[in-house]
Design an enzyme around this catalytic site. Structure first.
Site, PDB file in Angstrom:
ATOM      1  N   ALA A  23       0.849  -1.197   0.000  1.00 53.48           N
ATOM      2  CA  ALA A  23       0.000   0.000   0.000  1.00 53.48           C
ATOM      3  C   ALA A  23       0.880   1.241   0.000  1.00 53.48           C
ATOM      4  CB  ALA A  23      -0.915  -0.001   1.222  1.00 53.48           C
ATOM      5  N   ASP A  24       0.290   2.327  -0.445  1.00 53.27           N
ATOM      6  CA  ASP A  24       0.962   3.620  -0.374  1.00 53.27           C
ATOM      7  C   ASP A  24      -0.091   4.678  -0.085  1.00 53.27           C
ATOM      8  OD1 ASP A  24       3.515   5.153  -0.748  1.00 53.27           O
ATOM      9  OD2 ASP A  24       2.198   6.233  -2.128  1.00 53.27           O
ATOM     10  N   THR A  25       0.190   5.518   0.898  1.00 50.10           N
ATOM     11  CA  THR A  25      -0.759   6.550   1.303  1.00 50.10           C
ATOM     12  C   THR A  25      -0.223   7.925   0.933  1.00 50.10           C
ATOM     13  OG1 THR A  25      -1.554   5.174   3.120  1.00 50.10           O
ATOM     14  CG2 THR A  25      -2.029   7.528   3.261  1.00 50.10           C
ATOM     15  N   GLY A  44      -3.428   3.766  -2.130  1.00 51.22           N
ATOM     16  CA  GLY A  44      -3.446   2.782  -3.200  1.00 51.22           C
ATOM     17  C   GLY A  44      -3.003   1.458  -2.616  1.00 51.22           C
TER      18      GLY A  44
END
Length: 190
Positions: free
Chosen positions: A67-69, A104
């Site tokens: 994930a990437d925030t 994402g």
């Protein structure tokens, strides 16, 4: 049963995911700074995919989660502040405004690839200089997109949110649901 590999060193993601499943943490070696798209949501998904594929090669029989925030204000990405001055500037920009937190995610399990993004709107209250200075002094802004952590002292900065709270922390609940749909069993807690 396949192992669940979290492609992240984020303590927040590890904490959320380990509440539900037994996991192995193995950060990816992807350089996130080299991945940029015009759309912040596409950037977050692309980074998550790169992290997931990086580990899928190393752990082909397991389930990989990445994930990437990203925090955005009026379409502009606010990354992780480099120092207290940059954190102060970000908090002043966010003061009294609504911003978006985009996470994402990508899950790879065998030949299945699940990707997507969750968006949560966060409205900050009007922040006084004293409150900003107090928050900066907590050091909580370090290593956090947008320069704050809603799950800690940063809660005092937030007036309200629309959407998934856990998304703002770093891993939306939809990821947990997708893992259950893939057949992973929730861990027993008693």
């Amino acid at each position: 049963m396949k192992k669940i590999i979290l492609a992240s060193s984020s303590p927040r993601r590890r904490e959320i995911l380990s509440r539900f499943f037994d996991i192995i943490v193995h950060p990816s070696n992807v350089n996130e700074d080299k991945i940029k798209e015009k759309d912040p949501t596409e950037t977050a998904i692309k980074i998550a995919k790169a992290k997931a594929f990086d580990l899928a090669v190393k752990f082909p029989t397991d389930t990989i989660i990445a994930a990437d925030t990203i925090v955005t204000l009026n379409g502009k990405i606010l990354g992780k502040p480099k120092d207290s001055e940059e954190a102060r500037k970000m908090l002043k920009q966010l003061s009294g405004k609504t911003h978006e937190v985009v996470t994402g995610y990508c899950i790879i399990s065998g030949d299945k690839i699940i990707e997507g993004a969750e968006i949560t709107k966060v409205k900050f209250r009007e922040l006084s200089d004293d409150l900003i200075e107090w928050y900066i002094s907590t050091q909580e802004w370090r290593d956090k997109a947008g320069g704050y952590g809603i799950q800690g002292f940063g809660a005092i900065l937030v007036e309200h949110i629309e959407g998934d709270y856990y998304n703002v922390v770093g891993l939306p609940i939809i990821v947990i649901i997708k893992l259950i749909e893939l057949g992973h069993k929730l861990k027993r807690i008693f």
